[in-house]
Design a protein around this motif. Structure first.
Motif, mmCIF file in Angstrom:
data_model
loop_
_atom_site.group_PDB
_atom_site.id
_atom_site.type_symbol
_atom_site.label_atom_id
_atom_site.label_comp_id
_atom_site.label_asym_id
_atom_site.label_seq_id
_atom_site.Cartn_x
_atom_site.Cartn_y
_atom_site.Cartn_z
ATOM 1 N N PRO A 1 -1.766 2.433 -5.403
ATOM 2 C CA PRO A 1 -1.421 2.837 -4.040
ATOM 3 C C PRO A 1 0.093 2.838 -3.856
ATOM 4 O O PRO A 1 0.824 2.087 -4.511
ATOM 5 N N LEU A 2 0.575 3.683 -2.962
ATOM 6 C CA LEU A 2 1.996 3.728 -2.664
ATOM 7 C C LEU A 2 2.423 2.455 -1.940
ATOM 8 O O LEU A 2 1.654 1.879 -1.163
ATOM 9 N N ASP A 3 3.648 2.017 -2.188
ATOM 10 C CA ASP A 3 4.173 0.818 -1.530
ATOM 11 C C ASP A 3 4.548 1.128 -0.079
ATOM 12 O O ASP A 3 4.964 2.244 0.254
ATOM 13 N N ILE A 4 4.432 0.118 0.757
ATOM 14 C CA ILE A 4 4.880 0.268 2.137
ATOM 15 C C ILE A 4 6.407 0.279 2.187
ATOM 16 O O ILE A 4 7.076 -0.260 1.314
ATOM 17 N N ASP A 5 6.928 0.920 3.206
ATOM 18 C CA ASP A 5 8.356 0.879 3.491
ATOM 19 C C ASP A 5 8.583 -0.346 4.381
ATOM 20 O O ASP A 5 8.237 -0.348 5.559
ATOM 21 N N GLU A 6 9.117 -1.403 3.803
ATOM 22 C CA GLU A 6 9.256 -2.671 4.517
ATOM 23 C C GLU A 6 10.088 -2.529 5.797
ATOM 24 O O GLU A 6 9.846 -3.224 6.787
ATOM 25 N N ALA B 1 -7.725 8.625 -0.369
ATOM 26 C CA ALA B 1 -7.468 7.191 -0.190
ATOM 27 C C ALA B 1 -7.446 6.502 -1.541
ATOM 28 O O ALA B 1 -8.219 6.839 -2.450
ATOM 29 N N ASN B 2 -6.553 5.539 -1.673
ATOM 30 C CA ASN B 2 -6.455 4.723 -2.882
ATOM 31 C C ASN B 2 -6.347 3.267 -2.422
ATOM 32 O O ASN B 2 -5.395 2.909 -1.712
ATOM 33 N N SER C 1 0.046 7.124 4.939
ATOM 34 C CA SER C 1 0.150 5.748 5.433
ATOM 35 C C SER C 1 -0.012 4.799 4.254
ATOM 36 O O SER C 1 -0.902 4.967 3.417
ATOM 37 N N ALA C 2 0.883 3.829 4.166
ATOM 38 C CA ALA C 2 0.839 2.818 3.109
ATOM 39 C C ALA C 2 0.530 1.469 3.752
ATOM 40 O O ALA C 2 1.029 1.162 4.841
ATOM 41 N N HIS C 3 -0.296 0.672 3.087
ATOM 42 C CA HIS C 3 -0.835 -0.547 3.689
ATOM 43 C C HIS C 3 -0.754 -1.741 2.745
ATOM 44 O O HIS C 3 -0.862 -1.593 1.523
ATOM 45 N N LYS C 4 -0.592 -2.922 3.345
ATOM 46 C CA LYS C 4 -0.702 -4.194 2.627
ATOM 47 C C LYS C 4 -1.453 -5.173 3.519
ATOM 48 O O LYS C 4 -1.172 -5.269 4.722
ATOM 49 N N CYS D 1 -4.562 -7.073 -0.656
ATOM 50 C CA CYS D 1 -5.069 -5.711 -0.804
ATOM 51 C C CYS D 1 -3.928 -4.736 -0.535
ATOM 52 O O CYS D 1 -3.116 -4.963 0.366
ATOM 53 N N SER D 2 -3.874 -3.661 -1.329
ATOM 54 C CA SER D 2 -2.904 -2.586 -1.123
ATOM 55 C C SER D 2 -3.671 -1.279 -0.977
ATOM 56 O O SER D 2 -4.712 -1.091 -1.610
ATOM 57 N N ALA D 3 -3.157 -0.378 -0.175
ATOM 58 C CA ALA D 3 -3.832 0.908 0.016
ATOM 59 C C ALA D 3 -2.826 1.963 0.440
ATOM 60 O O ALA D 3 -1.783 1.647 1.031
ATOM 61 N N SER D 4 -3.131 3.199 0.112
ATOM 62 C CA SER D 4 -2.379 4.323 0.671
ATOM 63 C C SER D 4 -3.353 5.445 0.971
ATOM 64 O O SER D 4 -4.277 5.709 0.198
ATOM 65 N N PHE D 5 -3.167 6.083 2.124
ATOM 66 C CA PHE D 5 -4.043 7.138 2.605
ATOM 67 C C PHE D 5 -3.228 8.402 2.843
ATOM 68 O O PHE D 5 -2.104 8.344 3.349
ATOM 69 N N LYS D 6 -3.806 9.554 2.488
ATOM 70 C CA LYS D 6 -3.190 10.836 2.827
ATOM 71 C C LYS D 6 -4.014 11.466 3.945
ATOM 72 O O LYS D 6 -5.250 11.505 3.880
#
Length: 265
Positions: A161-166, A213-214, A242-245, A254-259
């Motif tokens: 999954p893509l990293d969040i932008d802190e 989604a990943n 959207s990137a999630h942690k 858990c990490s996730a990224s959604f398009k």
């Protein structure tokens, strides 16, 4: 309601036959959101129900696995989405284990409508959890052989999954409740999806359609813990990411990224 149960075999090359399982499911209103569309968490529950039915048919159901001291855990999902099923629609879910190595088993799910159109494809990574040692276990041959998956000693590389932008991220807390725990004594995987999606808020969800989604599960959370669900959003003209942690006490669970496809209002 279960309409159909089918077990078929798919030849892979000349050496191996993959055992596939199909079943139909009716989509009910309680599985859907306000737009009468099946939710991602409910989709996960339906697919796990079908994979559990295949395991039961192969003599490796939940009770047998618990007697052996094991349960299956999900490490990662990758969803490719054309559209979600709708309320009162009947869908077919097909599943099969594709490959395995000493530690991981890879399973695909294909969701179709009754006309045979592929709605959603899911690639997943499973591992075996040892209740006594409280850690992942090597896969015994007697547990993986009935699925007729292909052995490949190399670990399959799946996209992260893509990293969040802190700097852009914001968060929402959630309390892990008694009813979040499933029969495997873990927080149900669908709850992590609830936490990630709810953090986006209603205004965003009404204006976007999920198309990919990943989701990667890193560390389990326990009943009584307070989690923080973080999200950062990158919006473009036609789509958004959207990137999630999900974190507890500084650790990533858990990490996730959604398009998302932007919906014209």
């Amino acid at each position: 309601m279960i309409k159909l149960q089918v077990e078929i075999e798919m030849k892979v090359g000349k050496k191996m036959t993959v055992k596939k399982y199909r079943n139909t499911k009716d989509i009910s209103y309680y599985m859907c959101d306000r737009t009468h569309t099946l939710t991602l968490p409910m989709l996960v529950n339906l697919t796990l129900e079908v994979s559990g039915e295949q395991s039961e048919a192969l003599g490796l159901g939940e009770e047998i696995m618990q007697e052996k001291g094991y349960s299956w855990i999900i490490l990662q999902y990758e969803f490719e989405i054309d559209r979600f099923p709708r309320n009162k629609e009947t869908i077919e879910i097909e599943t099969y284990a594709t490959e395995y190595n000493k530690l991981f088993c890879y399973r695909d799910f294909i969701i179709r409508d009754l006309q045979g159109n592929v709605l959603i494809t899911i690639h997943s990574t499973f591992a075996l959890f040892d209740f006594t040692k409280r850690k992942m276990a090597r896969l015994p041959e007697e547990i993986v052989t009935p699925y007729k998956a292909i052995f490949n000693k190399r670990v399959k590389r799946t996209p992260k999954p893509l990293d969040i932008d802190e700097e852009k991220a914001y968060s929402q807390p959630f309390y892990v409740r008694y009813f979040d725990i499933d029969t495997n004594q873990h927080v149900n995987n669908s709850k992590y999806l609830d936490w990630t999606l709810n953090t986006l808020g209603g205004e965003f969800l009404k204006k976007h359609k999920l198309i990919y989604a990943n989701v990667k599960f890193d560390k389990e959370v326990c009943e009584g813990q307070m989690i923080e669900s973080y999200v950062s959003i990158t919006e473009n003209k036609e789509s958004s990411i959207s990137a999630h942690k999900i974190r507890t006490q500084g650790l990533t669970n858990c990490s996730a990224s959604f398009k998302w496809e932007n919906i014209e209002q």
